[in-house]
Design an enzyme around this catalytic site. Structure first.
Site, PDB file in Angstrom:
ATOM      1  N   GLY A  11      34.134  33.538  20.663  1.00 31.39           N
ATOM      2  CA  GLY A  11      32.984  33.665  20.488  1.00 31.39           C
ATOM      3  C   GLY A  11      32.267  34.778  21.048  1.00 31.39           C
ATOM      4  O   GLY A  11      32.117  35.739  20.591  1.00 31.39           O
ATOM      5  N   GLY A  12      31.945  34.886  22.239  1.00 27.42           N
ATOM      6  CA  GLY A  12      31.328  35.857  22.905  1.00 27.42           C
ATOM      7  C   GLY A  12      31.665  37.297  22.875  1.00 27.42           C
ATOM      8  O   GLY A  12      31.136  38.122  22.324  1.00 27.42           O
ATOM      9  N   HIS A  45      33.526  22.311  15.352  1.00 30.79           N
ATOM     10  CA  HIS A  45      33.564  23.239  16.641  1.00 30.79           C
ATOM     11  C   HIS A  45      32.909  22.187  17.464  1.00 30.79           C
ATOM     12  O   HIS A  45      32.276  21.359  17.354  1.00 30.79           O
ATOM     13  CB  HIS A  45      32.590  24.239  16.131  1.00 30.79           C
ATOM     14  CG  HIS A  45      32.855  25.269  17.567  1.00 30.79           C
ATOM     15  ND1 HIS A  45      31.830  25.054  18.618  1.00 30.79           N
ATOM     16  CD2 HIS A  45      33.288  26.234  17.483  1.00 30.79           C
ATOM     17  CE1 HIS A  45      32.020  26.179  19.573  1.00 30.79           C
ATOM     18  NE2 HIS A  45      32.975  26.966  18.904  1.00 30.79           N
ATOM     19  N   GLU A  68      40.755  24.665  20.871  1.00 28.67           N
ATOM     20  CA  GLU A  68      39.782  25.437  21.678  1.00 28.67           C
ATOM     21  C   GLU A  68      39.407  24.210  22.842  1.00 28.67           C
ATOM     22  O   GLU A  68      38.640  23.322  22.725  1.00 28.67           O
ATOM     23  CB  GLU A  68      38.710  25.383  20.815  1.00 28.67           C
ATOM     24  CG  GLU A  68      38.702  26.512  19.778  1.00 28.67           C
ATOM     25  CD  GLU A  68      37.303  27.228  19.640  1.00 28.67           C
ATOM     26  OE1 GLU A  68      37.465  28.377  19.453  1.00 28.67           O
ATOM     27  OE2 GLU A  68      36.510  26.532  19.015  1.00 28.67           O
ATOM     28  N   GLY A 110      33.066  29.621  26.272  1.00 29.36           N
ATOM     29  CA  GLY A 110      31.758  30.430  26.740  1.00 29.36           C
ATOM     30  C   GLY A 110      31.619  30.414  28.195  1.00 29.36           C
ATOM     31  O   GLY A 110      30.508  30.694  28.962  1.00 29.36           O
ATOM     32  N   ASN A 142      33.336  33.846  15.906  1.00 34.25           N
ATOM     33  CA  ASN A 142      32.499  32.770  15.700  1.00 34.25           C
ATOM     34  C   ASN A 142      30.991  33.469  16.311  1.00 34.25           C
ATOM     35  O   ASN A 142      30.920  33.351  17.489  1.00 34.25           O
ATOM     36  CB  ASN A 142      32.639  31.508  15.929  1.00 34.25           C
ATOM     37  CG  ASN A 142      31.583  30.525  15.991  1.00 34.25           C
ATOM     38  OD1 ASN A 142      30.681  30.907  15.496  1.00 34.25           O
ATOM     39  ND2 ASN A 142      31.912  29.376  16.788  1.00 34.25           N
ATOM     40  N   TRP A 143      29.976  33.840  15.200  1.00 31.51           N
ATOM     41  CA  TRP A 143      28.951  34.580  16.033  1.00 31.51           C
ATOM     42  C   TRP A 143      27.791  33.382  16.473  1.00 31.51           C
ATOM     43  O   TRP A 143      26.854  33.696  17.226  1.00 31.51           O
ATOM     44  CB  TRP A 143      28.305  35.403  15.106  1.00 31.51           C
ATOM     45  CG  TRP A 143      28.740  36.715  14.868  1.00 31.51           C
ATOM     46  CD1 TRP A 143      30.016  36.987  15.321  1.00 31.51           C
ATOM     47  CD2 TRP A 143      28.514  37.826  13.574  1.00 31.51           C
ATOM     48  NE1 TRP A 143      30.698  38.167  14.693  1.00 31.51           N
ATOM     49  CE2 TRP A 143      29.562  38.584  13.916  1.00 31.51           C
ATOM     50  CE3 TRP A 143      27.570  37.994  12.915  1.00 31.51           C
ATOM     51  CZ2 TRP A 143      29.500  39.984  12.978  1.00 31.51           C
ATOM     52  CZ3 TRP A 143      27.422  39.174  11.973  1.00 31.51           C
ATOM     53  CH2 TRP A 143      28.521  40.013  12.171  1.00 31.51           C
ATOM     54  N   LYS A 144      27.979  32.301  16.262  1.00 33.36           N
ATOM     55  CA  LYS A 144      27.180  31.012  16.522  1.00 33.36           C
ATOM     56  C   LYS A 144      25.819  31.470  16.242  1.00 33.36           C
ATOM     57  O   LYS A 144      25.435  32.229  15.161  1.00 33.36           O
ATOM     58  CB  LYS A 144      27.325  30.769  18.041  1.00 33.36           C
ATOM     59  CG  LYS A 144      28.802  30.525  18.253  1.00 33.36           C
ATOM     60  CD  LYS A 144      28.789  30.007  20.004  1.00 33.36           C
ATOM     61  CE  LYS A 144      30.378  29.996  20.053  1.00 33.36           C
ATOM     62  NZ  LYS A 144      30.613  29.464  21.543  1.00 33.36           N
ATOM     63  N   GLU A 180      31.007  22.647  19.890  1.00 35.58           N
ATOM     64  CA  GLU A 180      29.512  22.535  19.822  1.00 35.58           C
ATOM     65  C   GLU A 180      28.813  21.711  18.757  1.00 35.58           C
ATOM     66  O   GLU A 180      27.908  20.830  19.088  1.00 35.58           O
ATOM     67  CB  GLU A 180      28.950  23.750  19.564  1.00 35.58           C
ATOM     68  CG  GLU A 180      29.129  24.580  21.060  1.00 35.58           C
ATOM     69  CD  GLU A 180      29.244  26.048  20.886  1.00 35.58           C
ATOM     70  OE1 GLU A 180      28.936  26.719  19.909  1.00 35.58           O
ATOM     71  OE2 GLU A 180      29.858  26.902  21.892  1.00 35.58           O
ATOM     72  N   SER A 211      37.178  31.673  25.542  1.00 36.60           N
ATOM     73  CA  SER A 211      36.931  33.053  26.333  1.00 36.60           C
ATOM     74  C   SER A 211      38.264  33.845  26.117  1.00 36.60           C
ATOM     75  O   SER A 211      38.832  34.614  26.877  1.00 36.60           O
ATOM     76  CB  SER A 211      37.001  32.575  27.910  1.00 36.60           C
ATOM     77  OG  SER A 211      35.659  31.834  27.983  1.00 36.60           O
TER      78      SER A 211
HETATM   79  C1  PEP Z   1      34.087  29.607  20.477  1.00 36.92           C
HETATM   80  O1  PEP Z   1      32.677  29.181  20.265  1.00 36.92           O
HETATM   81  O2  PEP Z   1      34.828  29.121  19.353  1.00 36.92           O
HETATM   82  C2  PEP Z   1      34.519  30.341  21.630  1.00 36.92           C
HETATM   83  C3  PEP Z   1      35.895  30.383  21.702  1.00 36.92           C
HETATM   84  O3  PEP Z   1      33.585  30.908  22.373  1.00 36.92           O
HETATM   85  P1  PEP Z   1      34.004  31.931  23.569  1.00 36.92           P
HETATM   86  O4  PEP Z   1      34.974  32.874  22.780  1.00 36.92           O
HETATM   87  O5  PEP Z   1      32.985  32.530  23.715  1.00 36.92           O
HETATM   88  O6  PEP Z   1      34.486  30.922  24.501  1.00 36.92           O
END
Ligand code: PEP
Length: 255
Positions: free
Chosen positions: A234-235, A95, A167, A173, A9-11, A97, A213
């Site tokens: 994500g990251g 998600h 999640e 993040g 997920n590049w957001k 967010e 993460s």
């Molecule tokens: C996400 O946004 O779905 C996520 C899991 O981010 P991160 O891996 O950066 O925690």
């Protein structure tokens, strides 16, 4: 048997050139295999360029959100048909967010989910508790509630076509990851809930990703848990050198 599914997920990150460059790096270095499903979810404005770069590869394209309506006066939104025209195979829904910043509710997720299921795309429905909810001991109630309401009214067949992503909000993040045991406990409970909502065959067929993460150094342990079927990343999905080791960990476990 469930197949691992790793999605990035590049957001709202990367620009066009860096998005395409990332895809080229992934394709150059990925040991292509049908054993693990892989997708990247760029911002909508780069779906075309990323889709072109992915053409003919095993990596699928996904979107980060969608509007439930087929068309109409919904400024700033895109429909399932629009995403499909870009070649999207997946759509992330609910998600944390979207829920926390944009006020999306389980009912919104449920409405979007039904729209995505009418298309030929696969929804990835996100659920997860906040730190305060975990500390209050309400993780199970919160996650079960989100699942029950977000998945309300689905047929067994629709459920088998839906991916879930657990999640924990406190792990997104933040660099904090749920321990494999903490994650497995929730995944196993979600599967039990699915059995009570549908049946054991459905529950055993649903892919449940973990997200929060996920990185090269924790992917192996997380993915080795019996009820964790992949990762929503994500990251670490923003660079080939951090995303590829997660895919490699999944591939190694599948062997
Ligand atoms: C996400 O946004 O779905 C996520 C899991 O981010 P991160 O891996 O950066 O925690």
């Amino acid at each position: 048997m469930r197949k691992f599914f790793i999605a990035g997920n590049w957001k709202m990150n990367l620009l066009r050139d860096s998005s395409v460059a990332l895809v080229h790096q992934l394709l150059a270095q990925l040991n292509s295999s049908n054993n693990v499903d892989v997708a990247v979810c760029p911002p909508n404005v780069y779906l075309h360029d990323v889709g072109v770069a992915l053409r003919g590869s095993l990596i699928r394209l996904g979107a980060q959100n969608v509007h439930h309506a087929a068309e109409g006066a919904f400024t700033g939104e895109v429909s399932c048909s629009m995403l499909q025209e870009f070649g999207c195979s997946y759509v992330i829904l609910g998600h944390s967010e979207r829920r926390a910043i944009f006020g999306e509710t389980d009912l919104d997720v449920n409405t979007k989910l039904k729209a995505v299921l009418k298309s030929s795309m696969t929804p990835i429905v996100c659920v997860g508790e906040t730190l305060a909810q975990r500390e209050a001991g309400s993780t199970q109630t919160v996650v079960r509630g989100q699942c029950t309401h977000s998945l309300a009214g689905l047929t067994a067949e629709q459920m088998t076509k839906t991916v879930l992503a657990y999640e924990p909000v406190w792990a997104i993040g933040t660099g904090k990851t749920a321990t494999p045991a903490q994650a497995e406990e929730v995944h196993a409970d979600i599967r039990q809930l699915l059995e009570s909502m549908f049946d054991r065959t459905v529950a055993n067929s649903v892919v449940i990703q973990y997200g929060g993460s996920v990185k090269a150094d924790n992917a192996n342990e997380l993915l080795s848990q019996p009820n964790i079927d992949g990762a929503l990343v994500g990251g670490a999905s923003l660079k080939a050198e951090s995303f590829l080791p997660i895919l490699e960990a999944a591939l190694k476990i599948m062997k």
